[in-house]
Design an enzyme around this catalytic site. Structure first.
Site, PDB file in Angstrom:
ATOM      1  N   MET A  30      -5.285   2.389   1.093  1.00 56.92           N
ATOM      2  CA  MET A  30      -5.643   3.640   1.767  1.00 56.92           C
ATOM      3  C   MET A  30      -6.252   4.614   0.749  1.00 56.92           C
ATOM      4  O   MET A  30      -6.300   5.820   0.981  1.00 56.92           O
ATOM      5  CB  MET A  30      -4.415   4.249   2.446  1.00 56.92           C
ATOM      6  CG  MET A  30      -3.880   3.336   3.554  1.00 56.92           C
ATOM      7  SD  MET A  30      -3.016   4.186   4.870  1.00 56.92           S
ATOM      8  CE  MET A  30      -1.691   4.949   3.982  1.00 56.92           C
ATOM      9  N   ASN A  32      -6.930   6.767  -2.880  1.00 59.54           N
ATOM     10  CA  ASN A  32      -6.132   7.578  -3.812  1.00 59.54           C
ATOM     11  C   ASN A  32      -5.427   6.643  -4.807  1.00 59.54           C
ATOM     12  O   ASN A  32      -4.206   6.659  -4.942  1.00 59.54           O
ATOM     13  CB  ASN A  32      -5.129   8.440  -3.047  1.00 59.54           C
ATOM     14  CG  ASN A  32      -4.566   9.549  -3.925  1.00 59.54           C
ATOM     15  OD1 ASN A  32      -5.228  10.011  -4.860  1.00 59.54           O
ATOM     16  ND2 ASN A  32      -3.345   9.945  -3.665  1.00 59.54           N
ATOM     17  N   HIS A  34      -3.996   4.304  -7.822  1.00 61.74           N
ATOM     18  CA  HIS A  34      -3.159   4.536  -9.006  1.00 61.74           C
ATOM     19  C   HIS A  34      -2.934   3.198  -9.710  1.00 61.74           C
ATOM     20  O   HIS A  34      -3.505   2.160  -9.296  1.00 61.74           O
ATOM     21  CB  HIS A  34      -1.835   5.199  -8.605  1.00 61.74           C
ATOM     22  CG  HIS A  34      -1.129   4.495  -7.493  1.00 61.74           C
ATOM     23  ND1 HIS A  34      -0.557   3.248  -7.634  1.00 61.74           N
ATOM     24  CD2 HIS A  34      -0.921   4.851  -6.196  1.00 61.74           C
ATOM     25  CE1 HIS A  34      -0.013   2.878  -6.493  1.00 61.74           C
ATOM     26  NE2 HIS A  34      -0.223   3.825  -5.589  1.00 61.74           N
ATOM     27  N   HIS A  37      -2.356   0.039  -7.696  1.00 62.01           N
ATOM     28  CA  HIS A  37      -3.543  -0.593  -7.108  1.00 62.01           C
ATOM     29  C   HIS A  37      -4.324  -1.385  -8.151  1.00 62.01           C
ATOM     30  O   HIS A  37      -4.890  -2.438  -7.853  1.00 62.01           O
ATOM     31  CB  HIS A  37      -4.466   0.477  -6.495  1.00 62.01           C
ATOM     32  CG  HIS A  37      -3.867   1.204  -5.331  1.00 62.01           C
ATOM     33  ND1 HIS A  37      -3.496   2.522  -5.393  1.00 62.01           N
ATOM     34  CD2 HIS A  37      -3.574   0.788  -4.076  1.00 62.01           C
ATOM     35  CE1 HIS A  37      -3.011   2.903  -4.215  1.00 62.01           C
ATOM     36  NE2 HIS A  37      -3.035   1.873  -3.401  1.00 62.01           N
ATOM     37  N   GLN A  61      -0.984   4.013  11.655  1.00 58.96           N
ATOM     38  CA  GLN A  61       0.311   3.798  10.997  1.00 58.96           C
ATOM     39  C   GLN A  61       1.015   5.109  10.667  1.00 58.96           C
ATOM     40  O   GLN A  61       2.071   5.095  10.047  1.00 58.96           O
ATOM     41  CB  GLN A  61       0.161   2.912   9.772  1.00 58.96           C
ATOM     42  CG  GLN A  61      -0.589   3.519   8.596  1.00 58.96           C
ATOM     43  CD  GLN A  61      -0.882   2.469   7.525  1.00 58.96           C
ATOM     44  OE1 GLN A  61      -1.763   1.634   7.681  1.00 58.96           O
ATOM     45  NE2 GLN A  61      -0.148   2.499   6.434  1.00 58.96           N
ATOM     46  N   GLN A 155       6.709  -3.968   4.463  1.00 62.70           N
ATOM     47  CA  GLN A 155       5.326  -4.176   4.910  1.00 62.70           C
ATOM     48  C   GLN A 155       4.854  -5.585   4.555  1.00 62.70           C
ATOM     49  O   GLN A 155       4.211  -6.271   5.362  1.00 62.70           O
ATOM     50  CB  GLN A 155       4.423  -3.125   4.253  1.00 62.70           C
ATOM     51  CG  GLN A 155       2.946  -3.417   4.362  1.00 62.70           C
ATOM     52  CD  GLN A 155       2.089  -2.288   3.843  1.00 62.70           C
ATOM     53  OE1 GLN A 155       1.980  -1.247   4.473  1.00 62.70           O
ATOM     54  NE2 GLN A 155       1.456  -2.462   2.686  1.00 62.70           N
ATOM     55  N   SER A 187       2.947   5.608  -6.691  1.00 67.58           N
ATOM     56  CA  SER A 187       2.663   5.816  -5.272  1.00 67.58           C
ATOM     57  C   SER A 187       1.659   6.946  -5.131  1.00 67.58           C
ATOM     58  O   SER A 187       1.682   7.902  -5.915  1.00 67.58           O
ATOM     59  CB  SER A 187       3.964   6.202  -4.543  1.00 67.58           C
ATOM     60  OG  SER A 187       3.662   6.792  -3.300  1.00 67.58           O
TER      61      SER A 187
HETATM   62  O1  PAF Z   1      -0.103  -0.239   1.876  1.00 68.29           O
HETATM   63  C1  PAF Z   1      -1.084   0.399   2.298  1.00 68.29           C
HETATM   64  O2  PAF Z   1      -1.800   1.092   1.553  1.00 68.29           O
HETATM   65  C2  PAF Z   1      -1.406   0.337   3.780  1.00 68.29           C
HETATM   66  O3  PAF Z   1      -0.264   0.259   4.549  1.00 68.29           O
HETATM   67  C3  PAF Z   1      -2.388  -0.798   4.125  1.00 68.29           C
HETATM   68  C4  PAF Z   1      -1.796  -2.159   3.841  1.00 68.29           C
HETATM   69  C5  PAF Z   1      -3.683  -0.634   3.339  1.00 68.29           C
HETATM   70  C6  PAF Z   1      -2.736  -0.762   5.615  1.00 68.29           C
HETATM   71  O4  PAF Z   1      -3.333   0.442   5.970  1.00 68.29           O
END
Ligand code: PAF
Length: 280
Positions: A30, A32, A34, A37, A61, A155, A187
């Site tokens: 999503m 932003n 860090h 990622h 979500q 998730q 995060s």
């Molecule tokens: O973990 C996330 O950043 C989100 O939940 C995802 C998997 C990109 C789905 O929008």
């Protein structure tokens, strides 16, 4: 690095790679971005010849009153970071591209066995929103491998279950949580913490680590340990939604003898909700 907004452009790019028999890895985010990622992108790079990263703040979500509008969006900075990581294509669609007729009547994907517990109990509809957008993104990108973080362990299990249940032809990989030197899990929401909240935040990981140590030492009164964890978080100035000890395979409450466990917590610091887990 290519930045594309349209599903058709992304599909055309992936089609060219497929013709060359190149393996495609995909990191849904999503934005932003860090250090967590960055680890996902590096893992994706190891798994494939070409790497696609999506940047999409998914409205389905977020519940009513959650931070969808306020969720930090930083397309230019994110793209610069991804270019430095040699990502091949960034997919940054608009909400209209993903939900052309709006979100209300859109087909939903639901993984009921895993979606109403832990975070799902406090965020109704959240995991259905995640499963829906991830299913759609996987259909758009059609990667060989998709990479997710283990910080969002629930998730990850939802996505593993969805991929298995719907027989989606993709391998899903979970990458270990990246932490700040003081233990706080990286995060996008950490940036919302005030300096004094940021100083308190590592208590979440400390508490989970202490519970994991107690479990490893043979303590098995799970309810007592969870209560101890909640108390520790409250004493540190947080408002826990839950502290839960669960089986890592299916998130059910453990029975004596179960050894594959995971300790979860979600807690509020001011207006910021932090989640973390420690796997045994
Ligand atoms: O973990 C996330 O950043 C989100 O939940 C995802 C998997 C990109 C789905 O929008």
């Amino acid at each position: 690095m290519q930045v594309v907004q349209r599903i058709s452009e992304l599909r055309e790019q992936v089609r060219c790679w497929r013709e060359q028999r190149l393996a495609v890895s995909f990191v849904p985010t999503m934005g932003n971005l860090h250090a967590g990622h960055v680890a996902l992108v590096k893992a994706a790079r190891e798994q494939g010849d070409r790497v696609v990263v999506s940047l999409f703040v998914n409205p389905t979500q977020f519940g009513a009153g959650e931070d969808y509008e306020a969720y930090p969006r930083s397309l230019e900075v994110d793209c610069a970071r991804l270019e430095a990581l040699a990502v091949d294509t960034v997919f940054a669609p608009s909400a209209l591209e993903i939900y052309p007729a709006g979100t209300a009547g859109h087909t939903r994907v639901d993984v009921p066995a895993l979606s109403g517990i832990l975070c799902g109990a406090f965020r109704p509809g959240h995991f259905s929103g995640v499963a829906t957008v991830v299913a759609k993104l996987l259909n758009i990108v059609q990667p060989d491998v998709a990479v997710f973080g283990r910080k969002d362990y629930q998730q990850l299990l939802v996505i593993w279950a969805m991929v298995a249940d719907l027989a989606l032809p993709v391998q899903v990989i979970g990458v270990p949580t990246v932490r700040e030197p003081d233990g706080l899990a990286c995060s996008s929401r950490n940036g919302n913490l005030t300096p004094s909240q940021r100083a308190l935040a590592p208590e979440l990981h400390r508490t989970l680590t202490a519970l994991a140590q107690a479990l490893r030492a043979g303590e098995s009164n799970f309810a007592l340990l969870e209560a101890r964890g909640r108390e520790a978080l409250e004493q540190a100035g947080m408002r826990p939604d839950y502290v839960g000890i669960r089986r890592s395979a299916d998130l059910l409450e453990p029975r004596g003898g179960d050894t594959e466990l995971i300790v979860f917590a979600a807690a509020w610091l001011g207006n910021t909700r932090l989640i973390d887990n420690v796997e045994l």
